[in-house]
Scaffold this active site. Structure first.
Site, PDB file in Angstrom:
ATOM      1  N   GLY A 141      35.920  18.616  50.306  1.00 27.86           N
ATOM      2  CA  GLY A 141      37.131  18.129  49.666  1.00 27.86           C
ATOM      3  C   GLY A 141      37.080  16.691  49.240  1.00 27.86           C
ATOM      4  O   GLY A 141      38.103  16.087  48.928  1.00 27.86           O
ATOM      5  N   SER A 145      30.767  17.630  45.858  1.00 31.67           N
ATOM      6  CA  SER A 145      30.100  18.899  45.561  1.00 31.67           C
ATOM      7  C   SER A 145      29.572  19.618  46.792  1.00 31.67           C
ATOM      8  O   SER A 145      28.451  20.114  46.808  1.00 31.67           O
ATOM      9  CB  SER A 145      28.975  18.704  44.546  1.00 31.67           C
ATOM     10  OG  SER A 145      29.484  18.256  43.323  1.00 31.67           O
ATOM     11  N   SER A 147      30.593  22.461  47.734  1.00 31.84           N
ATOM     12  CA  SER A 147      30.458  23.876  47.373  1.00 31.84           C
ATOM     13  C   SER A 147      29.136  24.138  46.663  1.00 31.84           C
ATOM     14  O   SER A 147      28.459  25.133  46.937  1.00 31.84           O
ATOM     15  CB  SER A 147      31.633  24.327  46.500  1.00 31.84           C
ATOM     16  OG  SER A 147      31.708  23.568  45.303  1.00 31.84           O
ATOM     17  N   ASP A 191      27.343  20.086  38.864  1.00 35.15           N
ATOM     18  CA  ASP A 191      27.156  20.015  40.311  1.00 35.15           C
ATOM     19  C   ASP A 191      25.944  20.814  40.753  1.00 35.15           C
ATOM     20  O   ASP A 191      25.137  20.353  41.570  1.00 35.15           O
ATOM     21  CB  ASP A 191      28.409  20.517  41.025  1.00 35.15           C
ATOM     22  CG  ASP A 191      29.606  19.629  40.784  1.00 35.15           C
ATOM     23  OD1 ASP A 191      29.429  18.522  40.240  1.00 35.15           O
ATOM     24  OD2 ASP A 191      30.732  20.051  41.122  1.00 35.15           O
ATOM     25  N   TYR A 243      42.724  21.793  37.661  1.00 31.97           N
ATOM     26  CA  TYR A 243      41.420  21.712  37.001  1.00 31.97           C
ATOM     27  C   TYR A 243      41.347  22.728  35.865  1.00 31.97           C
ATOM     28  O   TYR A 243      40.924  22.401  34.742  1.00 31.97           O
ATOM     29  CB  TYR A 243      40.321  21.979  38.030  1.00 31.97           C
ATOM     30  CG  TYR A 243      38.900  21.881  37.527  1.00 31.97           C
ATOM     31  CD1 TYR A 243      38.168  20.713  37.701  1.00 31.97           C
ATOM     32  CD2 TYR A 243      38.279  22.957  36.920  1.00 31.97           C
ATOM     33  CE1 TYR A 243      36.850  20.623  37.267  1.00 31.97           C
ATOM     34  CE2 TYR A 243      36.961  22.877  36.481  1.00 31.97           C
ATOM     35  CZ  TYR A 243      36.259  21.714  36.657  1.00 31.97           C
ATOM     36  OH  TYR A 243      34.958  21.630  36.227  1.00 31.97           O
TER      37      TYR A 243
END
Length: 403
Positions: A141, A145, A147, A191, A243
């Site tokens: 968070g 990146s 994720s 990312d 987003y």
């Protein structure tokens, strides 16, 4: 994680964790880094230019192959135990085929590999599986990146386990498909490309349209500089809709202007393009993307000229654009940037998707501690949670750690 001793400790922890959770021995341990983006924000899904660098912080995966179609995933960072899934039943949408939460990311990678015809068992008929043990020190968070690091670490592990011989670029594309189509986050390619393709001591200049890339030397220490990351600890979530709304607005603007993507609007024609837009809400989105692509070019030019200090004002201008035109900043990010610049930083801006997360601050090494203290004190005075500060040193991309 970096350094020989640290890498050895990371491997040992991952192996011991795998044994405790899954029994037996893993076939290996793989890692993929988080990233900070030096410049080029919200340009990747507009076919534009970006310039990320990998962090020393990584997600590590100890893994062993299974040929019974079972995916058994465990995270040392999440409560709830192991998640057991059937590879052949993984489907995008809804709860991600029974995954939900963090497990949707590794499950999405397996799904993307399966859909590409790359995962089969020894029989050639059963979709292959794996036992995975995941541990990460990439802050979640924080706009760094986490994720993508999770996706790419799983992908490079499966690449080796199944002998797929996939190039880093292909791995990044499959991981983006996992995030877009399986998890449901409409992210760009930056990312995943950063996590898969960055090299130590360099920033990655990437054209997100054709994926042409150049490793740009980025040794700030040799110039007496440091790049600080200020994690505001304000959690952002790209899946919450904001987003996606920005991306949809950019796509609508490109269609209205008759171009494939906003990357195709020349900077010299920006004013004319803005005048052609009948929807005033689209104009600031276009202005940000077009000027941000130009800022990437300015940073490259200054680095190529051996003038790293001169990129500072470009970073700060990028933050103003993200704050005012793209409207993805927040009070904590603005405070970090404004305080750092007022305290003597060469430049600063938010990094990542926004709505929280982190800022980067370019500083003279001799003044780094004082600037960091000024930011921390400003957060305390404003009643914000204390930020986390650390240095961004360009690290290697995804790799096997144990051999």
């Amino acid at each position: 994680m970096s350094g020989t001793g640290t890498a050895e400790a990371a491997v040992r922890e991952a192996v011991e964790g795998f044994r405790a959770v899954h029994g037996g021995e893993p076939a290996g341990v793989w890692a993929a880094p988080g990233r900070v983006n030096l410049i080029g924000e919200h340009t990747d899904y507009n076919d534009g230019f970006v310039m990320p660098l990998a962090l020393p912080h990584t997600t590590r995966v100890a893994a062993a192959r299974r040929d019974d179609g079972v995916l058994n995933v465990y995270s040392a960072d999440v409560t709830g135990g192991a998640v057991r899934l059937h590879v052949g039943k993984l489907t995008p949408g809804g709860d991600g085929g029974g995954t939900g939460g963090w497990a949707a990311y590794p499950a999405g990678v397996v799904w993307a590999l399966r859909e590409a015809g790359l995962l089969t068992g020894d029989s050639g008929r059963t979709a292959g599986g794996a036992d995975l043990y995941v541990h990460s020190d990439v802050p979640t968070g924080a706009g760094l990146s986490s994720s993508a690091a999770l996706e790419v670490s799983v992908a490079v592990a499966l690449n080796d386990l199944y002998g797929l011989d996939l190039e880093p670029e292909r791995i990044a594309l499959l991981c983006r498909r996992a995030e877009n189509a399986f998890v449901g986050v409409p992210s760009g390619i930056m990312d995943q490309m950063a996590s898969a393709c960055c090299t130590a001591g360099h920033a990655l200049h990437l054209d997100t349209r054709d994926l042409a890339r150049r490793q740009v030397p980025f040794d700030l220490a040799a110039e007496g500089l440091r790049l600080l990351v200020v994690d505001t600890r304000v959690k952002h979530a790209l899946s919450d809709g904001e987003y996606a709304r920005r991306r949809a607005g950019c796509e609508a603007a490109a269609e209205a202007l008759g171009v494939r993507a906003l990357r195709d609007v020349p900077y010299e024609e920006l004013d004319a393009a803005l005048a052609r837009l009948t929807d005033p809400a689209l104009r600031p989105l276009v202005r940000h993307v077009v000027t941000e692509n130009r800022r990437v070019g300015e940073v490259i030019a200054r680095l190529d000229a051996g003038e790293p200090r001169a990129i500072g004002p470009v970073l700060t201008a990028g933050h103003a654009s993200l704050r005012d035109d793209f409207a993805v900043s927040c009070p904590e990010l603005d405070l970090a940037v404004e305080t750092a610049v007022a305290a003597g930083a060469l430049g600063a801006r938010m990094t990542g998707g926004g709505f929280g997360g982190s800022a980067i601050v370019l500083v003279e090494a001799v003044g780094a501690e004082e600037i960091g203290k000024a930011v921390t004190d400003a957060f305390a005075a404003a009643g914000h949670r204390a930020p986390r500060l650390f240095e961004a040193v360009p690290a290697p991309g995804a790799r096997r750690l144990d051999g």
